[in-house]
Structures are given as structure tokens and as C-alpha cells.
Scaffold this active site. Structure first.
Site, mmCIF file in Angstrom:
data_model
loop_
_atom_site.group_PDB
_atom_site.id
_atom_site.type_symbol
_atom_site.label_atom_id
_atom_site.label_comp_id
_atom_site.label_asym_id
_atom_site.label_seq_id
_atom_site.Cartn_x
_atom_site.Cartn_y
_atom_site.Cartn_z
ATOM 1 N N GLY A 87 2.926 -0.938 4.288
ATOM 2 C CA GLY A 87 3.183 0.372 4.075
ATOM 3 C C GLY A 87 4.392 1.044 3.474
ATOM 4 O O GLY A 87 5.161 0.778 2.302
ATOM 5 N N GLY A 88 5.082 1.502 4.493
ATOM 6 C CA GLY A 88 6.532 2.162 4.327
ATOM 7 C C GLY A 88 7.448 1.462 3.653
ATOM 8 O O GLY A 88 8.196 1.712 2.652
ATOM 9 N N GLU A 102 -5.048 -4.636 10.998
ATOM 10 C CA GLU A 102 -3.970 -3.647 11.249
ATOM 11 C C GLU A 102 -4.117 -2.752 12.603
ATOM 12 O O GLU A 102 -4.951 -1.810 12.519
ATOM 13 C CB GLU A 102 -3.881 -2.574 9.990
ATOM 14 N N HIS A 119 -9.344 1.413 5.303
ATOM 15 C CA HIS A 119 -8.080 1.438 6.072
ATOM 16 C C HIS A 119 -8.400 2.378 6.969
ATOM 17 O O HIS A 119 -9.003 3.465 7.056
ATOM 18 C CB HIS A 119 -7.245 2.187 4.753
ATOM 19 N N ASN A 155 0.925 -1.222 -0.054
ATOM 20 C CA ASN A 155 0.093 -0.197 0.073
ATOM 21 C C ASN A 155 0.969 1.301 -0.010
ATOM 22 O O ASN A 155 1.358 1.677 1.176
ATOM 23 C CB ASN A 155 -0.955 -0.035 1.201
ATOM 24 N N TRP A 156 0.972 1.936 -1.223
ATOM 25 C CA TRP A 156 1.826 3.105 -1.127
ATOM 26 C C TRP A 156 1.382 4.240 -0.649
ATOM 27 O O TRP A 156 2.235 5.348 -0.601
ATOM 28 C CB TRP A 156 2.089 3.276 -2.744
ATOM 29 N N LYS A 157 0.143 4.251 -0.328
ATOM 30 C CA LYS A 157 -0.598 5.458 0.333
ATOM 31 C C LYS A 157 -0.306 6.705 -0.583
ATOM 32 O O LYS A 157 -0.158 6.368 -1.886
ATOM 33 C CB LYS A 157 0.024 5.683 1.709
ATOM 34 N N GLY A 187 2.944 2.689 10.617
ATOM 35 C CA GLY A 187 3.921 3.797 10.512
ATOM 36 C C GLY A 187 4.629 4.107 11.661
ATOM 37 O O GLY A 187 5.512 5.185 11.652
ATOM 38 N N GLU A 228 -6.537 4.687 8.004
ATOM 39 C CA GLU A 228 -6.210 6.217 7.800
ATOM 40 C C GLU A 228 -7.606 6.912 7.084
ATOM 41 O O GLU A 228 -7.869 8.156 7.417
ATOM 42 C CB GLU A 228 -5.092 6.411 6.934
ATOM 43 N N SER A 270 4.001 -1.669 10.425
ATOM 44 C CA SER A 270 5.423 -1.681 10.648
ATOM 45 C C SER A 270 6.180 -3.135 10.134
ATOM 46 O O SER A 270 6.972 -3.491 10.671
ATOM 47 C CB SER A 270 5.792 -1.599 12.003
HETATM 48 P P1 13P Z 1 3.383 0.523 7.696
HETATM 49 O O1 13P Z 1 3.815 -0.593 6.883
HETATM 50 O O2 13P Z 1 3.996 1.770 7.145
HETATM 51 O O3 13P Z 1 3.249 0.573 9.160
HETATM 52 O O4 13P Z 1 1.911 0.712 7.039
HETATM 53 C C1 13P Z 1 1.071 -0.189 7.223
HETATM 54 C C2 13P Z 1 -0.338 0.156 6.582
HETATM 55 O O5 13P Z 1 -1.083 1.072 6.831
HETATM 56 C C3 13P Z 1 -0.471 -0.611 5.326
HETATM 57 O O6 13P Z 1 -1.814 -0.343 4.990
#
Ligand code: 13P
Length: 253
Positions: free
Chosen positions: A235-236, A167, A94, A9-11, A173, A96, A214
Site C-alpha cells: 500500500g503506502g 493481509e 480487500h 495498491n495505490w488505494k 497502514g 478496507e 506495512s
Molecule cells: P500498507 O502497505 O500501507 O500497510 O497497505 C497494505 C495494503 O492494504 C495493500 O493492499
């Protein structure tokens, strides 16, 4: 055993050009790894460009969100039928989006149903805040998110066509991943039994449950060694070639 699924997930990261520079070298390594379903979820503008680079590979595409209607006066939104030509998956609910864009269990449910109607497999995200975790409310929160988010969906629609991502919000993050044992326990004690109640045992077993929060190249294999964790929502680390390739390799083992 179900095929593990690793989703990047590149966000809101990467222009079209940056997406191309990341995906091209990464895809050369990813295409060599067998036994893992790999899904990249770029922002909408980069989807077509990434799709072109992935031609001839088994790497799939997903969107990060959809609206539930097919068209209309919904400024700024993207309909499921607008992306289904390119995408096989869509991330829905998600944390977010729930926290920053007013998504509710009700809108999440409309989106899950719309995705299924357009042959997109929803990746439904659930998870508790730090405060809820500290007050021992994880079970209550994820059960509610699943019960409401999956309302009025038949077992036949859900079977083989739904992914759940657990999650915990406090792990996203932050670099503070859940312990693999804790994540596995949430899957075993709360998520899988709730899916069994909503659908039936056979359908629940066909639904892959990922962990997200993470995950990186160094800790991924500990998560995948847990019996119930069938993938990761990343994510990251999905923005870094070496890290993401290492996560997919860990899932393949
Ligand atoms: P991180 O891997 O950056 O913690 O993000 C997780 C996430 O929200 C994937 O959707």
C-alpha cells in the site's frame, strides 16, 4: 519456483497528473528489474494514463475492485469488461472494502468468478482483525474467507490464474508488519492446505500467495526470504518511488 509478484495498491491516492509524475520515473527503474511480475493498481480514472506510460514494458496493471455484472443500473460501479482491456489483475475483497463498503464473502465470490470470466486474475485478499489474531482465530477466519470466496470455482479456472494476498488487518497502514515467520506460518498451516482442499495439490501449488501489511523497502527482503511468500501487496510504500523500487529489487533476489 513461481515468479514472485509485487503489487502496488495505490488505494484512493493520486490524480491523473500525480499518477503520471509517479509512474514515469518509477517505470524507468522497474523495467530494468527481471524475474518479478510487477503490477500497479491505480484508482480507476488514472488507469488509462498509466497504461499509456507502461507501453513497451512488462509492468502490468490491476484494478482495485470490480462489480460482478457486465452492465446495468449499478450507479458508481465499474464492470469487469470495462477494465479488462487495460488490466490483467483485480484486487478483490480487500479488508478496507469488507470493513467500509459492506463486502461479504458472498459478494467477494461473485467478483472472483466475474474476474475469471473476463480474463482478469483475481488477487483475493484474506486476513484477520487484531481481535481475531489475539483470540487465536486467524485459521478460522482465513479458512472461511477462502472457502466462501472461492466457492464453485473449478481447479482448471484457478490454476495459474489466482493470487491470494494474506493481509492481517492489524498490519495494514500501521507500520506494524507481521513478523515474516508468522506470515509464513499462516501460509503454510492455513492458506495452502485450504487451497489444496478446495482444489487439489497441483492447483494449490500454482497459486501464488503474497503477504501484505506495512511492507517497505527496508523489511521486504525478510518477507521474500520466507519459503512460502511469493510476493507482496504493497500500500503506502507503492506511492514512493524509492521504496517501491527497493521492494521489487528485493523480490528479484
Ligand atoms: P500498507 O502497505 O500501507 O500497510 O497497505 C497494505 C495494503 O492494504 C495493500 O493492499
Amino acid at each position: 519456483m513461481l515468479t514472485p509478484i509485487v503489487v502496488g495498491n495505490w488505494k484512493m491516492n493520486n490524480t491523473i497528473e500525480q499518477a503520471r509524475s509517479l509512474v514515469y520515473p518509477m517505470s524507468l527503474k522497474l523495467r530494468e528489474i527481471k524475474g518479478v511480475e510487477i503490477v500497479l493498481c491505480p484508482p480507476f480514472p488514472a488507469i488509462m494514463a498509466v497504461s499509456a506510460l507502461l507501453q513497451g514494458t512488462d509492468i502490468k496493471l490491476g484494478a482495485q475492485n470490480i462489480h460482478w455484472q457486465e452492465k446495468g443500473a449499478f450507479t458508481g460501479e465499474v464492470a469487469p469488461n470495462m477494465i479488462s482491456e487495460y488490466c490483467s489483475y483485480v484486487i478483490i475483497g480487500h479488508s478496507e472494502r469488507r470493513a467500509n463498503f459492506g463486502e461479504t464473502d458472498e459478494s467477494v465470490n461473485l467478483k472472483v468468478r466475474a474476474a475469471m470470466e473476463h480474463e482478469l486474475t483475481p488477487i483475493l485478499c484474506v486476513g484477520e482483525t487484531k481481535e481475531e489474531y489475539d483470540s487465536d482465530r486467524t485459521s478460522e477466519v482465513v479458512r472461511r474467507q477462502l472457502n466462501e470466496g472461492l466457492k464453485d470455482i473449478s481447479s482448471s479456472k484457478a490454476k495459474d490464474n489466482l493470487v491470494i494476498a494474506y493481509e492481517p488487518i492489524w498490519a495494514i497502514g500501521t507500520g506494524l508488519a507481521s513478523s515474516p515467520e508468522n506470515a509464513n506460518a499462516v501460509l503454510v498451516n492455513h492458506i495452502r492446505p485450504t487451497l489444496e482442499k478446495i482444489f487439489d495439490a497441483e492447483t494449490a501449488q500454482s497459486i501464488r500467495i503474497q503477504y501484505g501489511g506495512s511492507v517497505n523497502g527496508a523489511n521486504a527482503s525478510e518477507f521474500f526470504s520466507q519459503p512460502e511468500i511469493e510476493g507482496a501487496l504493497v500500500g503506502g510504500a507503492s506511492l514512493k518511488e524509492d521504496d517501491f523500487v527497493a521492494i521489487v529489487q528485493a523480490a528479484a533476489k
